[in-house]
Each structure stands twice: as C-alpha cells, then as structure tokens.
Motif scaffolding. Structure first.
Motif, PDB file in Angstrom:
ATOM      1  N   UNK A  63      18.479 -65.079 -11.264  1.00  0.00           N
ATOM      2  CA  UNK A  63      18.318 -63.839 -12.005  1.00  0.00           C
ATOM      3  C   UNK A  63      19.598 -63.028 -12.132  1.00  0.00           C
ATOM      4  N   UNK A  64      20.561 -63.266 -11.282  1.00  0.00           N
ATOM      5  CA  UNK A  64      21.792 -62.487 -11.310  1.00  0.00           C
ATOM      6  C   UNK A  64      22.989 -63.375 -11.078  1.00  0.00           C
ATOM      7  N   UNK A  65      24.115 -62.759 -10.818  1.00  0.00           N
ATOM      8  CA  UNK A  65      25.342 -63.519 -10.626  1.00  0.00           C
ATOM      9  C   UNK A  65      25.286 -64.323  -9.333  1.00  0.00           C
ATOM     10  N   UNK A  66      25.681 -65.564  -9.434  1.00  0.00           N
ATOM     11  CA  UNK A  66      25.796 -66.427  -8.266  1.00  0.00           C
ATOM     12  C   UNK A  66      27.208 -66.980  -8.260  1.00  0.00           C
ATOM     13  N   UNK A  67      28.001 -66.545  -7.307  1.00  0.00           N
ATOM     14  CA  UNK A  67      29.376 -67.006  -7.238  1.00  0.00           C
ATOM     15  C   UNK A  67      29.480 -68.372  -6.569  1.00  0.00           C
ATOM     16  N   UNK A  68      28.705 -68.540  -5.479  1.00  0.00           N
ATOM     17  CA  UNK A  68      28.888 -69.726  -4.653  1.00  0.00           C
ATOM     18  C   UNK A  68      27.552 -70.175  -4.067  1.00  0.00           C
ATOM     19  N   UNK A  69      27.413 -71.476  -3.918  1.00  0.00           N
ATOM     20  CA  UNK A  69      26.329 -72.044  -3.128  1.00  0.00           C
ATOM     21  C   UNK A  69      26.926 -72.534  -1.816  1.00  0.00           C
ATOM     22  N   UNK A  70      26.436 -71.998  -0.690  1.00  0.00           N
ATOM     23  CA  UNK A  70      26.898 -72.392   0.633  1.00  0.00           C
ATOM     24  C   UNK A  70      25.870 -73.361   1.206  1.00  0.00           C
ATOM     25  N   UNK A  71      26.270 -74.597   1.440  1.00  0.00           N
ATOM     26  CA  UNK A  71      25.347 -75.659   1.852  1.00  0.00           C
ATOM     27  C   UNK A  71      25.693 -76.080   3.271  1.00  0.00           C
ATOM     28  N   UNK A  72      24.706 -76.034   4.154  1.00  0.00           N
ATOM     29  CA  UNK A  72      24.934 -76.420   5.552  1.00  0.00           C
ATOM     30  C   UNK A  72      23.761 -77.238   6.056  1.00  0.00           C
ATOM     31  N   UNK A  73      24.053 -78.182   6.930  1.00  0.00           N
ATOM     32  CA  UNK A  73      23.036 -79.016   7.559  1.00  0.00           C
ATOM     33  C   UNK A  73      23.578 -79.490   8.889  1.00  0.00           C
ATOM     34  N   UNK A  74      22.708 -79.576   9.881  1.00  0.00           N
ATOM     35  CA  UNK A  74      23.122 -80.015  11.208  1.00  0.00           C
ATOM     36  C   UNK A  74      23.620 -81.452  11.126  1.00  0.00           C
ATOM     37  N   UNK A  75      24.833 -81.687  11.640  1.00  0.00           N
ATOM     38  CA  UNK A  75      25.415 -83.024  11.606  1.00  0.00           C
ATOM     39  C   UNK A  75      26.238 -83.304  10.362  1.00  0.00           C
ATOM     40  N   UNK A  76      26.494 -82.258   9.543  1.00  0.00           N
ATOM     41  CA  UNK A  76      27.274 -82.432   8.324  1.00  0.00           C
ATOM     42  C   UNK A  76      28.247 -81.257   8.170  1.00  0.00           C
ATOM     43  N   UNK A  77      29.358 -81.524   7.471  1.00  0.00           N
ATOM     44  CA  UNK A  77      30.309 -80.465   7.197  1.00  0.00           C
ATOM     45  C   UNK A  77      29.728 -79.500   6.167  1.00  0.00           C
ATOM     46  N   UNK A  78      29.906 -78.211   6.413  1.00  0.00           N
ATOM     47  CA  UNK A  78      29.435 -77.187   5.482  1.00  0.00           C
ATOM     48  C   UNK A  78      30.286 -77.213   4.210  1.00  0.00           C
ATOM     49  N   UNK A  79      29.599 -77.067   3.057  1.00  0.00           N
ATOM     50  CA  UNK A  79      30.308 -77.055   1.774  1.00  0.00           C
ATOM     51  C   UNK A  79      30.040 -75.753   1.040  1.00  0.00           C
ATOM     52  N   UNK A  80      31.084 -75.210   0.425  1.00  0.00           N
ATOM     53  CA  UNK A  80      30.965 -74.049  -0.456  1.00  0.00           C
ATOM     54  C   UNK A  80      31.318 -74.516  -1.863  1.00  0.00           C
ATOM     55  N   UNK A  81      30.355 -74.405  -2.799  1.00  0.00           N
ATOM     56  CA  UNK A  81      30.539 -74.945  -4.146  1.00  0.00           C
ATOM     57  C   UNK A  81      30.365 -73.823  -5.157  1.00  0.00           C
TER      58      UNK A  81
END
Length: 750
Positions: A63-81
């Motif tokens: 519905x509004x501005x989305x600058x970044x998706x921050x993706x995290x999961x146990x056992x994986x490197x966090x990604x900012x897309x």
C-alpha cells in the motif's frame, strides 16, 4: 451450528479477499535449491512482515513505499533486497551459514512462539536416537520401562501422558498415536522414525490450534522428514553389545534434483543387550523412502513409505522392596519372560496444489498396518500365586486417513487476513485386540478381554488470522469433531458387557480457540492463548457407557512472551493454566475402567538460548507445574507421577576445525507417586556428552549417556506386588535408568 458458522466464516473472508498482493517470491537454499520455510521477510521501513510457507513462498500487498525487503532465516545469511528489483514470483536464493541467534527475528505476525527455539535446537543439537526425537521439545520428559522396544512414557506440563494420552504426535502429517490401543489410549510409538531423516519439528504447548484435534491437550509435535539427504553410511558400536548400522542413498541424480525432484532411501539396524542383568537381545530394523517432486508448475507430490520391525526381552518394573532385601540387584529382573514384538508399515501421499492467486490446497492420504504383541508382569504373584500374573496384550490394526486443507491470504482494507479451513478423516480397525493372562508368554491361562474395535473420526475446522498492523495479530479458530465407536465383544465372560456381540456408540465435541499476539517493541512479543481441547477415550469404555461423559473437555490459557534483549540472547517465558473435566479411562493392563474427577494445573515455562560467541551455544529450560485433583478430599489431591519441577540444558560447541559436541543435563524433581504423597517418585540429575570430529567426507564421534554413572530410576509407579511365597506389599516399582554407556560412531558422506 458449528458447521454453519464455519461456512459463514469462509464466505465472509472470501468476500474480503478483493485485493491482490503485488510483491511475491520463493525462497530457496542456494546449495540444495530446496524451499526455505519459516523464513521472515520484513518490509522496510513499515515493519510489516510475512513468513514463508512450506513451499518457501511469500507475498505482500504494497500500500505504500517499500524501500527494502529484509530476509532472514536460521542457518542462512540475512539478505537485504531493494523492493523495486524483485519481480513477482521471483526465486530468491539464501546462502547457508552456521546457526546464529542474531538471525532470529521476532515479528508481530509470528504465531508460533516456539518457532525460533525449535529451529535453532534441531540444527545445533540434532537427534541421535529415537528418544532424542521427543526430547527436542522444551519441558518434555520421557521414561522407558521396557528397555527400548515399547513406546516411551511422556511427561509434559504436569501431565503423566502415559504413552500419549494427552499429547498429539505426527510425522509428515500422519498420526503416530494409536487410539483404543491394546496397551493404552493414544499409544505413540515413534521408533519407526529414523532420526537422521528428520529435517525439522514444529511443536506447541497447550490446546490452542484448531487444526489439531484429538489428544492435543498438553500440546502437539509434528515431525517433518527431509526431502533430500546427502548419501550417508554410519556405523555405531558401544557398551553392552550395542551396535547400529545406517545407510541413506539418493536414488536420483543431480540433474533431477535441479528439476526439483528428489528420492532417497534410508535403512537402519540396531542391536543391544542393554545394561540390565537380564540381556535384552533387543533388535530393530527400519526402512524409509521418500520421493518429492514437481508434477507441473502448480502441483508438488510427496510419497513416502516406511517399515519397522522390533523384538526384545525386558527386565520390566521391579519392586524397591526386592532390591532393598537383596533378592535382586538394582538392574535385575523377577520375570525373565517379559518382552515383545511390534511392527509398523505405512505409506503416505501428499499433493500440494498452488492456485494462480497463490492459494494452497493440500490433500493427503495415508495407510498403516500395525502389529503389537507385549508380554509384561507388574504384580508377579498377586492374582495367581501359582502361575504368576503375566499378561499378554496384542492387536493387529489397519489405520487409514485423509487430511485436506485450503489456505488463502488476502486483505481487508489494510488488514492482512489468512484463512485456513480443513477436514480430517480417520478410520481404525483392530482385530482380536486382547488382554490375556498367560504363562511363559504364549500359554493361555485366562482371557480377560477379546474383541474387534472399529473407530472412526471426522473433524472440520476453520482458522482466521488477522494481521491488523505490524504490532497486533489475532487468531480465531473453531473445530468440530464427531467420533463413532464399535466393539465386537468375543468374550462371554467379560463382565463389562451383557454378552458377546457388537456394541456401538458415538459422541462429538466443539472446540473454540482465540489467540492474541502483540509486538510491544522490535524485539519483544507478548501472546495470550485460550482454547478448549479434548482427548478421546478407549472404544471399550465409550460403548460400555453408551457414549455418555466419555469425551471430556480440557480448557487452557497461556500468557507469555518472546524476548531478545540483545542480539545473541533469546528468551521465551509463559505462565499457563489448564482444567480438565471428569473422564473415564480404560486401563489396558487390567482391562478395567478408572474414573477420575476434575483436575487443575498451574505452572510456568522458561527457556533461554544464549550464544556468547560464534562457536558456543548455551540453552536451558526450566519448568514448573502444580497439579491437583479438585474433587478428592484434602490431603489426597496430588496427581500421581505428575512432574512439578524439571529442567534441561547444555552447552554446544561447533568449531571451524571440525570439532563439535555438547554437554547436557536432565533434572526431574521428586514428585508424588500416589494421591496422598505417602510415596515419592524420586527425581534424578544426569549428564550426557557428545564429541565429534566432522569433515566434509566423514565424521568420527563419541556419545556417552549418564556421564557420571548415576543410579537413577527412569520410571516409577505405585504398585501392589506379591513375590512368590510372600505377602502382598504396596510400594514403588521402578525401571532403572541407563548406566554409564559409551557409543562410538563413524559416518561417511558421499
């Protein structure tokens, strides 16, 4: 009334789903290309979040501005897309890495407060045997009183669950518990699971989930087997002539795995004489195979099959008085003919269908053939002073079932809605379910129970989750269960029935649930769970009572929090309450019906996970339960064998040079063995240690159970026993816990 409410709920929510989401994707492991479930995707800067489903899929309306998706999961490197770089339906790969508590994210729409703990525990600790499969649940204790061949006795939240009466276990959606079992209601023998095939475990405590029906009173545990496992050969050898061989082989090549098709087979064989004075000659063979693959862009099929065969001798339960008098040793036996044979074979098929609007439909069918033959002697010469009191419990069972569900995500204004509706069908048919007074295992002296049992259960449920904003979430659910019972009594002498022939009954129950989640701060969530649950009773009880008062209600509530005060410390705490109505309970060992009145339990759970450095992980769980009977006289209101204080914990190290391991403890406090607490079931404190050296192609390890060789009693009961040529005596009968036991293993990965 319940059915109409559920239909109305679905109609209302379908009208509300008029808005479609315009950011979606699928998360996959970059090394295996398998979907990543339970990952957290946060929309920045709004803070709204989503959790990837079993297919690795997530989706957002924007519905509004989305600058970044921050993706995290146990056992994986966090990604900012950057959000503007994501195409709808895009596959996003995450890079595996060592488990870090810093990767655990607390969000307002996480509806399982145990999610983070279960993910980190099973990745770091794993499961080395079938008993560890259950111990992965914080606060859950088990006890074995037949040396490994019989299902474990389960304790959780102040309940002596016997072998599964008030806890629901499943593997890949297929029930483990057996209703109207020859030994006890809800009997859950999980030994057919090969531990190395378990990829994850989902569990919750309490009766708060609409998709879970019968037996889910203290909670449920769902085990999920892996879709893919690397080739593995493992050999184990240890004290007391203990041996194990395991092999896991991939049956499809790398090219098929790239096409999202996997198939593997696993087999294991175990043998042990165990630590008892009387050799156990225990042996068990397990086989498991699983295929998982895409049929097309919208359908994924999972097929699995398993078979287990086990046989053993047992030392059984022995009276304290016999040990104290010197008649036998602490690890001795009074009846060397105890033991059993059991087998289980099943097939399981699941089809997941994704619709064009990302809705998910799942269909599952399963079938199990099961054989059980158990020989025990609890009272020795109490009833039969000449031949002894040996009993034989046996049954052959066919079990078949269907599970179907529909999952839809949408929006009502700015409120995200998740609707789930489902149906569960199950049919159990046993043949010649028997309780027999025997001698030397197979010599029949007197039949006590003999008949065929038919039990059918149908349940429907609807679940609605409202994510009002990034702070507040509400979940409401409703479940309806209808049960049908049939018992063909083949024993004219059975006093519970007026004669041979077929007896029928039915009953039903409605179970509402209401759960609240509040994100008070970025790293602090509070939750309040309320709900009604139930456990069914044995068909032989229900038909004898004509269905009346045989489906008692259980009511409960949890108030808890999930808190990360710093990035490497995770806390989970809850105070809880449960209340059970009166019920009739079938005692499989005597073929009798015991009546128990209302009970009340109050307690708290506290779990902590701390990672002081990248290679060290510390965990601790502390649990307390105060349980009382409400209808008994003062001074006689204790609930026998119900745990009060308990704790587990340990320290785990995983180092870059390949050395890894853990030192763990288990503490169970003293507890009442009878209603007036005149007898005490003694507690214990024991330690286990695991040391491994792991490289890319192999692993060498050492496991030691009971590191300090403590004498402890694994299971205890108040039992009236009579030894040959002696008077009856009321006291504690127990099964001793393991001595110091070392086990070496070697694994080859290829």
């Amino acid at each position: 009334m319940c059915k109409y409410f559920m239909i109305l709920l679905l109609l209302v929510t379908s009208v509300c789903f008029s808005q479609s989401k315009n950011i979606s994707g699928t998360l996959k492991d970059s090394s295996t290309r398998h979907p990543i479930a339970e990952a957290t995707i946060i929309r920045e800067p709004s803070g709204f979040s989503d959790i990837s489903d079993a297919r690795g899929k997530f989706s957002f309306r924007a519905p509004g501005a989305i600058d970044t998706l921050l993706i995290s999961a146990v056992g994986f490197q966090t990604r900012a897309i950057p959000a503007n770089s994501i195409r709808n339906g895009q596959i996003i790969f995450l890079q595996p890495r060592a488990v870090q508590l810093a990767d655990v994210v607390i969000t307002g729409n996480t509806t399982n407060p145990y999610k983070a703990i279960s993910e980190t525990d099973i990745r770091l600790r794993g499961v080395s045997n079938s008993q560890e499969v259950l111990r992965i649940v914080p606060g859950l204790f088990i006890g074995q009183h037949q040396g490994g061949g019989k299902a474990e006795q389960i304790f959780l939240r102040g309940f002596d669950n016997d072998h599964g009466t008030d806890i629901r276990l499943s593997v890949d959606g297929m029930p483990v518990n057996m209703v109207s079992h020859a030994h006890g209601q809800g009997y859950a023998d999980s030994h057919f699971i090969i531990p190395e095939t378990i990829a994850s475990a989902t569990y919750k405590k309490g009766m708060y989930d609409a998709e879970k029906g019968d037996l889910a009173v203290t909670g449920f545990v769902d085990f999920h087997t892996a879709d893919h496992i690397d080739n593995l050969v493992k050999l184990e050898a240890g004290q007391y002539n203990t041996y194990r061989a395991l092999a896991i082989v991939n049956l499809l090549g790398q090219q098929q795995q790239q096409k999202d098709r996997t198939w593997y087979a696993a087999g294991e064989y175990r043998y042990s004489n165990s630590y008892f004075d009387h050799p156990q000659y225990f042996q068990r063979a397990n086989f498991f195979t699983k295929y998982n693959g895409k049929l097309n862009a919208h359908n994924t099929l999972s097929l699995s099959a398993a078979s287990m065969y086990s046989t053993w001798n047992a030392s059984g339960q022995i009276p304290e008085s016999a040990v104290n008098s010197g008649l036998i040793g602490f690890y001795g036996a009074l009846d060397p003919k105890e033991g059993g044979i059991t087998s289980r074979t099943h097939i399981n098929a699941q089809l997941a269908t994704t619709l064009t609007n990302h809705d998910l439909i799942t269909n599952q069918v399963y079938y199990t053939y099961y054989n059980f033959d158990l020989h025990t002697n609890f009272t020795f010469f109490l009833e039969d002073s000449i031949n002894g009191d040996e009993i034989r419990q046996r049954e052959k069972r066919n079990m078949a079932g269907y599970n179907g569900s529909y999952l839809h995500q949408g929006y009502w204004g700015n409120t995200q809605l998740i609707t789930e509706a489902g149906i569960n069908l199950r049919v159990d048919q046993t043949y010649n379910s028997a309780l027999l007074h025997t001698m030397d295992r197979y010599t029949l002296l007197n039949p006590l129970k003999l008949g065929d049992i038919g039990e059918s259960a149908a349940g429907i449920y609807a679940n609605e989750t409202f994510h009002f904003n990034n702070r507040f979430t509400l979940n409401a659910g409703l479940r309806y269960d209808q049960l049908y019972y049939r018992y063909n009594n083949k024993l004219a002498e059975d006093s519970a029935f007026s004669g041979t022939g077929t007896y029928r009954a039915q009953n039903y129950t409605i179970s509402p649930k209401l759960n609240f989640y509040y994100q008070a701060a970025p790293h602090l969530q509070f939750y309040l769970f309320t709900g009604k649950g139930f456990h069914s009773n044995d068909a032989r009880v229900v038909v004898a009572q004509h269905g009346a008062e045989t489906l008692p209600a259980a009511y409960g509530s949890d108030l808890g929090t999930v808190f990360k005060p710093v990035k490497n410390l995770l806390l989970n705490a809850a105070v809880w309450y449960s209340y059970l109505q009166k019920e009739f309970v079938y005692g499989g060992d005597g073929g009798t019906v015991a009546f128990s009145g209302r009970t009340r339990r109050i307690g708290f759970d506290l779990s902590a996970r701390y990672q002081p450095g990248q290679s060290i992980y510390i965990d601790a769980d502390l649990n307390y339960a105060n349980g009382r009977s409400l209808d008994d006289p003062a001074g006689q209101r204790y609930i026998p064998l119900a745990p009060a204080w308990s704790s587990t914990g340990g320290i785990t190290g995983i180092f870059k040079n390949g050395i890894n391991g853990s030192l763990r403890y288990r503490w169970l406090g003293n507890r009442p063995a009878n209603a007036d607490y005149s007898l005490t079931a003694e507690g214990y404190f024991i330690n286990d240690v695991v040391l491994n050296y792991t490289q890319k192609k192999y692993e060498i390890g050492l496991t030691i159970n009971n590191l300090f060789n403590v004498k402890w009693k694994e299971t205890q009961f108040e039992t009236v026993t009579r030894l040959k040529n002696e008077a009856p005596a009321d006291g504690i009968a127990f099964t001793p816990g393991t001595k110091f036991a070392a086990l070496l293993h070697f694994s080859h990965f290829f």
